[in-house]
Design a protein around this motif. Sequence first.
Motif, short mmCIF file in Angstrom:
data_model
loop_
_atom_site.label_atom_id
_atom_site.label_comp_id
_atom_site.label_asym_id
_atom_site.label_seq_id
_atom_site.Cartn_x
_atom_site.Cartn_y
_atom_site.Cartn_z
N ASP A 152 5.86 -0.90 3.22
CA ASP A 152 4.61 -1.63 3.36
C ASP A 152 3.79 -0.86 4.39
O ASP A 152 3.97 -1.01 5.60
CB ASP A 152 4.88 -3.07 3.81
N LEU A 153 2.93 0.02 3.89
CA LEU A 153 2.23 1.00 4.73
C LEU A 153 0.98 0.37 5.36
O LEU A 153 0.08 -0.09 4.66
CB LEU A 153 1.84 2.21 3.89
N VAL A 181 0.83 -1.10 -4.87
CA VAL A 181 0.08 -2.36 -4.87
C VAL A 181 -0.78 -2.37 -3.61
O VAL A 181 -0.26 -2.21 -2.50
CB VAL A 181 1.02 -3.58 -4.88
N GLN A 182 -2.08 -2.53 -3.79
CA GLN A 182 -2.99 -2.55 -2.65
C GLN A 182 -3.21 -3.97 -2.18
O GLN A 182 -3.75 -4.80 -2.89
CB GLN A 182 -4.33 -1.92 -3.02
N GLY A 183 -2.75 -4.27 -0.96
CA GLY A 183 -2.99 -5.57 -0.35
C GLY A 183 -4.16 -5.47 0.61
O GLY A 183 -4.97 -4.54 0.53
N ASP A 184 -4.26 -6.42 1.53
CA ASP A 184 -5.30 -6.42 2.55
C ASP A 184 -4.69 -5.89 3.84
O ASP A 184 -3.81 -6.52 4.41
CB ASP A 184 -5.84 -7.84 2.75
N THR A 235 -0.64 -1.26 2.13
CA THR A 235 -0.43 -0.69 0.81
C THR A 235 1.07 -0.71 0.55
O THR A 235 1.86 -0.13 1.31
CB THR A 235 -0.95 0.76 0.73
N HIS A 236 1.47 -1.42 -0.49
CA HIS A 236 2.88 -1.55 -0.83
C HIS A 236 3.30 -0.40 -1.74
O HIS A 236 2.68 -0.19 -2.79
CB HIS A 236 3.13 -2.89 -1.53
N LEU A 237 4.32 0.32 -1.34
CA LEU A 237 4.82 1.47 -2.09
C LEU A 237 6.29 1.23 -2.44
O LEU A 237 7.11 0.97 -1.56
CB LEU A 237 4.71 2.75 -1.26
N HIS A 238 6.61 1.31 -3.72
CA HIS A 238 7.98 1.05 -4.18
C HIS A 238 8.48 2.31 -4.89
O HIS A 238 7.96 2.70 -5.94
CB HIS A 238 7.99 -0.15 -5.12
#
Length: 198
Positions: A153-154, A182-185, A188-191
């Motif tokens: 979770d960057l 997945v771009q959050g607020d 940036t979620h990286l899997h």
Amino acid sequence: MGKVIAQASMSLDGYIADPSGGVGPLFDWYGNGDVEFTGADPDQVFRVSAASADYLRAAWANCGAEVIGRRLFDLTNGWNGRPPVGEAVFVVTHHAPTDWTFPDAPFTFVTDGVRSAVAQAKAFAGGRDVTVTPGNIGAQAFRAGLVDEVRVDLVPVVFGAGVRFFGDYAGSPLLLENPEVVQGDRVTHLHYRLRSSA
């Protein structure tokens, strides 16, 4: 079959905590949204963006157990005996605590290393996933070839010093597949899936 996943929030320069173990702005995204989300502890309510809520639901839904180190256990007081994700926590430690106030909580203190802790967590989880806390414990799991996936979770912050996501890992290069993003607020979620060496 369950997977072993290393997952944490991380700064742009690779840290999951500051030198004292504090997370500071790394966890701000858990409270900056409009969607309520809970993990295993129903009393711990996060407010995240819709994208982050969807990501967390998928990431945590199949988690059966966690493996953490003694330092994290001490910093959080074992979350007062309530696992934040999954149903049980396996704590890698040299010595089990003798004065913990939640002796009946689903915490197992493993004194014979990360490999044993992961094996016990996998046995408990059955076909579900096991998460391993990055940092020193994660580095040991990577060295032992126990990790299948990485979730980062960057967070857009630079710490400059602290606890590294990959700890003191200095083994062979780890090759990962292209990430799901997945771009959050403010996150940036990286899997990633680790590329098989076969």
